[in-house]
Design an enzyme around this catalytic site. Sequence first.
Site, PDB file in Angstrom:
ATOM      1  N   ARG A 144      57.963 -19.720  28.682  1.00  0.00           N
ATOM      2  CA  ARG A 144      58.547 -20.545  30.194  1.00  0.00           C
ATOM      3  C   ARG A 144      59.786 -19.647  30.300  1.00  0.00           C
ATOM      4  O   ARG A 144      60.376 -18.986  30.402  1.00  0.00           O
ATOM      5  CB  ARG A 144      59.053 -21.688  29.189  1.00  0.00           C
ATOM      6  CG  ARG A 144      59.802 -22.771  30.359  1.00  0.00           C
ATOM      7  CD  ARG A 144      58.776 -23.333  30.448  1.00  0.00           C
ATOM      8  NE  ARG A 144      59.464 -24.665  31.244  1.00  0.00           N
ATOM      9  CZ  ARG A 144      58.944 -25.775  31.918  1.00  0.00           C
ATOM     10  NH1 ARG A 144      57.596 -24.919  33.077  1.00  0.00           N
ATOM     11  NH2 ARG A 144      59.243 -26.943  32.603  1.00  0.00           N
TER      12      ARG A 144
ATOM     13  N   THR B  16      49.455 -25.293  37.440  1.00  0.00           N
ATOM     14  CA  THR B  16      49.782 -25.229  35.943  1.00  0.00           C
ATOM     15  C   THR B  16      47.549 -24.628  36.226  1.00  0.00           C
ATOM     16  O   THR B  16      46.681 -24.898  36.649  1.00  0.00           O
ATOM     17  CB  THR B  16      49.780 -25.832  35.636  1.00  0.00           C
ATOM     18  OG1 THR B  16      51.711 -26.432  36.068  1.00  0.00           O
ATOM     19  CG2 THR B  16      49.688 -25.432  34.253  1.00  0.00           C
TER      20      THR B  16
ATOM     21  N   GLU C 290      54.498 -24.364  38.908  1.00  0.00           N
ATOM     22  CA  GLU C 290      54.940 -25.912  38.482  1.00  0.00           C
ATOM     23  C   GLU C 290      53.610 -25.812  39.875  1.00  0.00           C
ATOM     24  O   GLU C 290      52.729 -26.559  39.819  1.00  0.00           O
ATOM     25  CB  GLU C 290      56.288 -25.344  39.493  1.00  0.00           C
ATOM     26  CG  GLU C 290      56.898 -27.318  39.507  1.00  0.00           C
ATOM     27  CD  GLU C 290      56.478 -28.278  38.594  1.00  0.00           C
ATOM     28  OE1 GLU C 290      57.206 -28.967  38.369  1.00  0.00           O
ATOM     29  OE2 GLU C 290      56.188 -27.639  37.033  1.00  0.00           O
TER      30      GLU C 290
ATOM     31  N   ASP D 121      61.482 -28.933  37.024  1.00  0.00           N
ATOM     32  CA  ASP D 121      61.453 -29.841  35.948  1.00  0.00           C
ATOM     33  C   ASP D 121      62.423 -30.213  35.654  1.00  0.00           C
ATOM     34  O   ASP D 121      62.696 -30.891  34.443  1.00  0.00           O
ATOM     35  CB  ASP D 121      60.210 -28.437  35.240  1.00  0.00           C
ATOM     36  CG  ASP D 121      59.066 -29.523  35.436  1.00  0.00           C
ATOM     37  OD1 ASP D 121      59.117 -30.332  36.221  1.00  0.00           O
ATOM     38  OD2 ASP D 121      58.424 -28.140  35.150  1.00  0.00           O
TER      39      ASP D 121
ATOM     40  N   SER E 175      59.188 -29.237  29.326  1.00  0.00           N
ATOM     41  CA  SER E 175      57.326 -29.142  30.371  1.00  0.00           C
ATOM     42  C   SER E 175      56.314 -30.513  29.106  1.00  0.00           C
ATOM     43  O   SER E 175      56.732 -30.802  28.599  1.00  0.00           O
ATOM     44  CB  SER E 175      56.739 -27.658  29.685  1.00  0.00           C
ATOM     45  OG  SER E 175      55.812 -27.699  29.831  1.00  0.00           O
ATOM     46  N   SER E 176      55.927 -30.356  30.291  1.00  0.00           N
ATOM     47  CA  SER E 176      54.678 -31.070  29.559  1.00  0.00           C
ATOM     48  C   SER E 176      53.561 -30.261  28.878  1.00  0.00           C
ATOM     49  O   SER E 176      52.093 -31.347  28.586  1.00  0.00           O
ATOM     50  CB  SER E 176      53.536 -32.231  31.108  1.00  0.00           C
ATOM     51  OG  SER E 176      54.990 -33.101  30.954  1.00  0.00           O
TER      52      SER E 176
ATOM     53  N   GLY F 206      51.036 -31.226  35.094  1.00  0.00           N
ATOM     54  CA  GLY F 206      52.265 -31.726  35.478  1.00  0.00           C
ATOM     55  C   GLY F 206      51.929 -32.913  34.058  1.00  0.00           C
ATOM     56  O   GLY F 206      51.712 -32.881  33.093  1.00  0.00           O
TER      57      GLY F 206
END
Length: 612
Positions: free
Chosen positions: A128, A425, A445, A467, A486-487, A509
């Site tokens: 990340r 993404t 993103e 984010d 993050s998701s 997202g």
Amino acid sequence: MSGTVLRRGRVLALLAMALALVAALVVGASPAGAEGGDGKRDGNHGVPHPPRKEATATGYGGAVTSLDPYATRAGMEILEKGGNAVDAAIATSAMLGVTRPYDGSIGGGGFFLIYDAENDEVTSIDARETAPLATPRDVFLENGKEIPFDERRVSGLSQGVPGVVAGWELALEEYGTMPLHKLLQPARVVAERGFVVDEEYVDRTTDNLEIFRDFTSSRETFLVDGKVPAVGSIFRNPDLARTYKLIGRDGADAFYEGEVAEAIVDTVQHPPVVAGAERNVRPGLMELGDLDDYEAKWRDPTMVDYRDHTVFGMGPPSSGGTTVGEALNILEGYELSELPENDVLHLLIEAEALAFADRGKYLGDPDFVDVPVEGLLSQDFADERRELIREPFAATKKPLPAGTPDGAADDGVVLASAPMSTGSTTHLTTTDRWGNIVALTFTIEQIGGSGIAVDGYGFLLNNELTDFATDPNVANSPDGGKRPRSSISPTIMFGPDGEPFVAYGTPGGATIITTVLQVAVNLVDLDMDLPDAIAAPRLGNGNSENTNFEATLPVATQEALKAYGHKLPTPAAEPIGNVNGVQFLGDDGLLAAAEPTRFHGGSAAVLEPWPH
């Protein structure tokens, strides 16, 4: 291995340099990766013909799925040469940075979920992006007010230290079998010689046209005479080809030190705005030391049992594994396979809202905040949360408050719902003849990230720091060296026999979480195969008054859910998610699957196809 942190390998970098020099002497002028799906080259221009794009493939020996046929083909080339799933994942992701550069690239970060078949172990890598050390907690506030999102995004303030290249090297050090320069070669060749522009590439470029025109680097890298390249035209990115060559030769040090690092910092601190552009572009805070100090980290994956399956996901700083896992634990209390589909979808919405309430309150970078992962994933906590679901079935009023899992203090804070934006993404899934698996999701993103390319190096920088919450006093507040929540939800499931059942993931997202959850329910409870589970209409709720849904959701289903009290005002403007993955059929059989139609469809391939 879990929980440890490894530095980038200086010795491996030198070894990669030596191998590259040897390969240059030994290998002829016909580089790998120049062949298209039919094994031919463009006789006039040396441009590879576009590979054939198939949404499903069945067979043996290994598989690759991704959002793009060039990328899938790159991974397959590595498997054909004897590489393993990690090798193939790196080659696939590098190609996505060429042909799908607005979704994920070396300018961003991501998460690797890896199954090591020899040791029967699932591990994960956190690559990340991180905030520069100088980032204050109120970085996105001016005079006490939020900077508008569009201005946060298109700025140096939003650009986190990229992690993809460090993630490649960390995965390769532990599990790879081929040198990095060979894995990057297919992507380097296509960046150099060009690829055939398709509708999806045009759509993504068009979405960013006005931003790209305002930056000299983005205009020169991604536009043709200031315009969007045409469908069917050949697009080249020689700057990215050169960057890949540097990384292949010198390893991750080529990215985090020296000329590339200097160019990144210069772009962040002095965004290359076109003279006369009226956009308010704030400079960022990144320094060379932020890049040099960047670490990709081993993290413990999440794990829950659902029915008779075991589900592994990505832990913090991603909220994917905990939120999907908590929702599955809530649904565990219902025999979904015996219920009408409308009831299943109702319960799916309710479980999502409850899990998202807890996500919003507790999830953040575990190096900065105490995330009660064990409590969030406990069945007792899920049983407690399930009691809020109304019976006979009726929608709860949302947003719902967070619960208090073991290990967490209740401070009374209730956070807003998660916006169900599609985001950018990209995801890929690989497996090999030895049974190893990689589910890798990475991102910059927004579609196009910050919209600002690094001059002379061919890639966009992320806007991942958006984010973070703008509030400086919550779990996901900005801070120097911190990773935003993050998701991202790469997922590997094992069946009742303990053998791999399916591996998959998606971009999108916050809808990543709801999409991954719905596909799991489709597979386990509704007894769909992976292609059908992917193709089914989607919906999702991030603890919001309104439920997000696709226009393909049958009208009768929409009306039934409204009768429960759910609000479904208008369908999503775009498809929800873009899934791909591999289902394991037993006897070494593989079913590779990608989207058949969403976002113009994805690409799946197997090493040894079954005869039709």
